[in-house]
Design a protein around this motif. Structure first.
Motif, PDB file in Angstrom:
ATOM      1  N   GLU A 180       8.156   1.718   0.751  1.00 39.95           N
ATOM      2  CA  GLU A 180       6.935   2.386   0.288  1.00 39.95           C
ATOM      3  C   GLU A 180       5.675   1.718   0.814  1.00 39.95           C
ATOM      4  OE1 GLU A 180       6.643   3.454  -3.816  1.00 39.95           O
ATOM      5  OE2 GLU A 180       8.742   4.051  -3.904  1.00 39.95           O
ATOM      6  N   GLU A 181       5.689   0.409   0.921  1.00 36.90           N
ATOM      7  CA  GLU A 181       4.491  -0.301   1.395  1.00 36.90           C
ATOM      8  C   GLU A 181       4.207   0.024   2.861  1.00 36.90           C
ATOM      9  OE1 GLU A 181       1.288  -1.951   0.329  1.00 36.90           O
ATOM     10  OE2 GLU A 181       2.855  -1.639  -1.153  1.00 36.90           O
ATOM     11  N   ARG A 235       2.832   3.583   3.052  1.00 33.59           N
ATOM     12  CA  ARG A 235       1.423   3.652   2.628  1.00 33.59           C
ATOM     13  C   ARG A 235       0.495   3.165   3.746  1.00 33.59           C
ATOM     14  NH1 ARG A 235      -0.088   4.265  -2.478  1.00 33.59           N
ATOM     15  NH2 ARG A 235       1.504   4.601  -4.038  1.00 33.59           N
ATOM     16  N   GLU A 236       0.861   2.089   4.398  1.00 30.15           N
ATOM     17  CA  GLU A 236       0.018   1.557   5.480  1.00 30.15           C
ATOM     18  C   GLU A 236      -0.068   2.538   6.650  1.00 30.15           C
ATOM     19  OE1 GLU A 236      -2.017  -1.055   5.419  1.00 30.15           O
ATOM     20  OE2 GLU A 236      -1.376  -1.180   3.325  1.00 30.15           O
ATOM     21  N   SER A 287      -5.494   4.687  -1.652  1.00 26.31           N
ATOM     22  CA  SER A 287      -4.279   4.530  -2.461  1.00 26.31           C
ATOM     23  C   SER A 287      -4.201   5.592  -3.548  1.00 26.31           C
ATOM     24  CB  SER A 287      -4.238   3.149  -3.100  1.00 26.31           C
ATOM     25  OG  SER A 287      -4.089   2.163  -2.120  1.00 26.31           O
TER      26      SER A 287
END
Length: 188
Positions: A132-133, A136-137, A155
């Protein structure tokens, strides 16, 4: 004949002189206000146009899709909803006995947005190169990279962006769909 030409010329001059509102006026465009959400939705549209080839290319190691439809809608005050419809190739999948599954649905999302499948080739097991990280980036860099958009607001927008992927099989009762947040590890 000559009289008809003169009548047509005179009528044309009269129409162009006395009916200018009937024609396009570029000055009206200056009065239209475009909101930041309109601009963000346009960025989604451009992103899909630019990246749909990742799904539509005929790769023998992936499902062969013949068309990809998408829509992005802003539900005022609630969320941004992205809908993707990937249509499997009619000729190929009428003959083959392959039916779409959850990994196929996730792969469509992953290939378009992240340019990775996120699954192993043969067994379709989930790999952890897309968490997920990382997602997101990638989203922040590719879609939510507006000048006045800070990380907190980006975010928030990612959290409020929902996605639904529909895979259309030639046999209509074998269609498959999944949905969730755009940055979920796995859509359900």
């Amino acid at each position: 004949m000559v009289i008809c030409k003169y009548i047509i010329i005179i009528l044309s001059i009269i129409i162009y002189t006395y009916f200018p509102p009937a024609f396009a006026d570029f000055n009206k465009l200056q009065n239209i206000k475009i909101t930041p959400m309109d601009f963000l939705l346009t960025r989604f549209e451009n992103f899909f146009i630019k990246n749909q080839h990742k799904i539509l290319s005929n790769n023998p190691l992936m499902i062969y899709y013949e068309s990809l439809n998408y829509s992005v809608v802003y539900k005022k005050g609630k969320s941004i909803e992205v809908a993707i419809e990937a249509k499997m190739n009619q000729n190929r999948y009428k003959r083959k006995k392959y039916f779409p599954k959850l990994p196929d649905c996730n792969i469509v999302r992953n290939k378009i947005f992240y340019n990775k499948s996120g699954y192993t080739f043969y067994k379709r097991n989930r790999t952890y190169d897309l968490d997920e990280e990382v997602m997101r980036e990638i989203l922040k860099k590719s879609i939510y990279n507006l000048e006045n958009l800070d990380d907190e607001l980006a975010s928030f927008l990612i959290d409020k962006t929902k996605i639904r992927v529909n895979i259309i099989h030639p046999n209509q009762n074998k269609n498959f769909s999944c949905s969730g947040n755009i940055a979920d590890f796995e859509l359900r």
